[in-house]
Design a protein around this motif. Structure first.
Motif, PDB file in Angstrom:
ATOM      1  N   LEU A 252       0.802  -1.190   0.062  1.00  0.00           N
ATOM      2  CA  LEU A 252       0.024  -0.079   0.060  1.00  0.00           C
ATOM      3  C   LEU A 252       0.854   1.148  -0.089  1.00  0.00           C
ATOM      4  O   LEU A 252       0.763   2.067   0.714  1.00  0.00           O
ATOM      5  CB  LEU A 252      -0.834  -0.065   1.152  1.00  0.00           C
ATOM      6  N   PRO A 253       1.821   1.377  -0.908  1.00  0.00           N
ATOM      7  CA  PRO A 253       2.523   2.530  -1.078  1.00  0.00           C
ATOM      8  C   PRO A 253       1.801   3.951  -1.136  1.00  0.00           C
ATOM      9  O   PRO A 253       0.989   3.996  -2.038  1.00  0.00           O
ATOM     10  CB  PRO A 253       3.774   2.296  -2.155  1.00  0.00           C
ATOM     11  N   GLY A 254       2.023   4.827  -0.159  1.00  0.00           N
ATOM     12  CA  GLY A 254       1.275   6.101  -0.568  1.00  0.00           C
ATOM     13  C   GLY A 254      -0.100   6.070  -0.298  1.00  0.00           C
ATOM     14  O   GLY A 254      -0.783   7.131  -0.169  1.00  0.00           O
ATOM     15  N   LYS A 255      -0.468   5.021   0.562  1.00  0.00           N
ATOM     16  CA  LYS A 255      -1.967   4.946   1.008  1.00  0.00           C
ATOM     17  C   LYS A 255      -2.158   5.784   2.188  1.00  0.00           C
ATOM     18  O   LYS A 255      -1.284   5.653   2.920  1.00  0.00           O
ATOM     19  CB  LYS A 255      -2.470   3.505   1.000  1.00  0.00           C
ATOM     20  N   THR A 256      -3.414   6.441   2.309  1.00  0.00           N
ATOM     21  CA  THR A 256      -3.911   7.043   3.585  1.00  0.00           C
ATOM     22  C   THR A 256      -4.519   6.443   4.379  1.00  0.00           C
ATOM     23  O   THR A 256      -5.896   6.091   4.206  1.00  0.00           O
ATOM     24  CB  THR A 256      -4.740   8.410   3.251  1.00  0.00           C
ATOM     25  N   ILE A 257      -4.064   6.190   5.714  1.00  0.00           N
ATOM     26  CA  ILE A 257      -4.710   5.341   6.542  1.00  0.00           C
ATOM     27  C   ILE A 257      -4.958   6.058   7.849  1.00  0.00           C
ATOM     28  O   ILE A 257      -4.183   6.850   8.465  1.00  0.00           O
ATOM     29  CB  ILE A 257      -3.912   3.987   6.899  1.00  0.00           C
ATOM     30  N   TYR A 258      -6.248   6.043   8.352  1.00  0.00           N
ATOM     31  CA  TYR A 258      -6.654   6.819   9.485  1.00  0.00           C
ATOM     32  C   TYR A 258      -7.190   5.810  10.689  1.00  0.00           C
ATOM     33  O   TYR A 258      -7.514   4.653  10.220  1.00  0.00           O
ATOM     34  CB  TYR A 258      -7.961   7.693   9.219  1.00  0.00           C
ATOM     35  N   GLN A 259      -6.916   6.276  11.591  1.00  0.00           N
ATOM     36  CA  GLN A 259      -7.346   5.355  12.814  1.00  0.00           C
ATOM     37  C   GLN A 259      -8.592   6.194  13.572  1.00  0.00           C
ATOM     38  O   GLN A 259      -8.471   7.455  13.876  1.00  0.00           O
ATOM     39  CB  GLN A 259      -6.258   5.232  13.834  1.00  0.00           C
ATOM     40  N   LEU A 260      -9.576   5.612  13.794  1.00  0.00           N
ATOM     41  CA  LEU A 260     -10.643   6.286  14.423  1.00  0.00           C
ATOM     42  C   LEU A 260     -10.556   6.243  16.153  1.00  0.00           C
ATOM     43  O   LEU A 260     -10.121   5.073  16.568  1.00  0.00           O
ATOM     44  CB  LEU A 260     -12.095   5.638  14.222  1.00  0.00           C
ATOM     45  N   VAL A 261     -10.851   7.364  16.771  1.00  0.00           N
ATOM     46  CA  VAL A 261     -10.346   7.657  18.046  1.00  0.00           C
ATOM     47  C   VAL A 261     -11.651   8.305  18.518  1.00  0.00           C
ATOM     48  O   VAL A 261     -12.007   9.468  18.143  1.00  0.00           O
ATOM     49  CB  VAL A 261      -9.144   8.361  18.420  1.00  0.00           C
ATOM     50  N   PRO A 262     -12.197   7.554  19.622  1.00  0.00           N
ATOM     51  CA  PRO A 262     -11.908   6.299  20.326  1.00  0.00           C
ATOM     52  C   PRO A 262     -12.527   5.375  19.136  1.00  0.00           C
ATOM     53  O   PRO A 262     -13.315   5.677  18.228  1.00  0.00           O
ATOM     54  CB  PRO A 262     -12.827   6.213  21.455  1.00  0.00           C
ATOM     55  N   ALA A 263     -12.025   4.002  19.560  1.00  0.00           N
ATOM     56  CA  ALA A 263     -12.677   3.029  18.295  1.00  0.00           C
ATOM     57  C   ALA A 263     -13.862   2.734  18.294  1.00  0.00           C
ATOM     58  O   ALA A 263     -14.648   2.980  19.571  1.00  0.00           O
ATOM     59  CB  ALA A 263     -11.827   1.813  18.988  1.00  0.00           C
TER      60      ALA A 263
END
Length: 271
Positions: A183-194
């Motif tokens: 996944l080069p260059g992919k934008t990954i987000y983390q939802l907080v709180p889960a």
């Protein structure tokens, strides 16, 4: 937003659990029949990513990947830009339904949004984007294991299908481990709180929803001889601590922070 749930034919109890969870948050879902590693031991003979070295992936780990591939195949044929994928042992937060009802809150350009927490330290960017309803989004900067719940774009689903056409990796390594170049260059987000967590981490659910992968994975790991812990010399431990301090300084300068992602409180069905 289309919500897919991966479920083995031999796990009707888990399907019943997921029906209850989705009913509680007022969202519809579609069941995807999981590939069963127990029925396909030949999966272990398929090529695997060289990063694993001597560790042989179990048939269940490879089957898990193929189950996620089945979901990606469904999403690439769907008109919606995003879809959500869940494994059948997750527990939702009280506000999950509000976010899963549509995808308007997802930032433009997002490829993947990790919805779950594994309750292990990971690294996120300090810049915050509001997702509404008490949730925020942060760029994920380091590996955060688990594919119990995530949102993926149609294009990224297509890219992952192509990346795994001839080689096997664990699903969470593929999606959330920067060590892989899939996944080069992919934008990954983390939802907080889960928005969700696997039941094995919640005391009230652990007995009924144990991990179906852990025991086989640990057996393979032990058989490889890699599970033996080597005693480190004092000098090596000192170098490790110095390295951690340097990493902390670098992370601070790059606006990154290490944290354990909390779980939004489970509760009654959304009103």
């Amino acid at each position: 937003m289309k919500c897919l749930v991966i479920n083995l034919d031999r796990s009707p109890d888990r399907l019943a659990h997921m029906r209850g969870e989705f009913d509680r948050i007022g969202v519809a879902f579609e069941r995807v029949v999981a590939v069963d590693g127990y029925s396909h031991p030949e999966l272990e003979q398929q090529p695997q990513h060289p990063i694993y070295g001597r560790r042989q992936l179990s048939s269940s780990e490879i089957a898990c990947l193929h189950s996620h591939r089945a979901c990606w195949s469904i999403l690439v044929q769907n008109d919606a830009r995003y879809g959500a994928i869940f494994e059948d042992d997750v527990v939702f937060s009280a506000n999950a339904g509000r976010l899963l009802a549509d995808s308007a809150w997802i930032p433009a350009g997002a490829d993947i949004v990790k919805l779950e927490t594994f309750f292990r330290k990971t690294m996120i960017h300090r810049m915050r984007t509001s997702a509404g309803h008490g949730f925020s989004l942060f760029r994920l900067c380091r590996f955060h294991p688990g594919t119990g719940g995530y949102i993926i774009s149609r294009q990224t689903a297509r890219d992952l299908l192509e990346a795994t056409e001839k080689i096997n990796v664990t699903a969470d390594d593929l999606v959330f481990n920067p060590a892989f170049s899939s996944l080069p260059g992919k934008t990954i987000y983390q939802l907080v709180p889960a928005l969700c967590a696997q039941g094995q981490f919640l005391s009230s659910m652990a007995a009924g929803l144990p991990s179906l992968l852990d025991s086989e994975r640990e057996t393979k790991w032990a058989a490889s001889g890699l599970a033996e812990k080597r005693r480190r010399a004092t000098a090596e431990r000192f170098r490790t601590e110095i390295g951690r301090i340097v990493e902390w300084v670098v992370d601070f300068c790059k606006l990154r922070r290490r944290t354990i992602i909390p779980l939004d409180s489970p509760g009654p069905r959304d009103q």
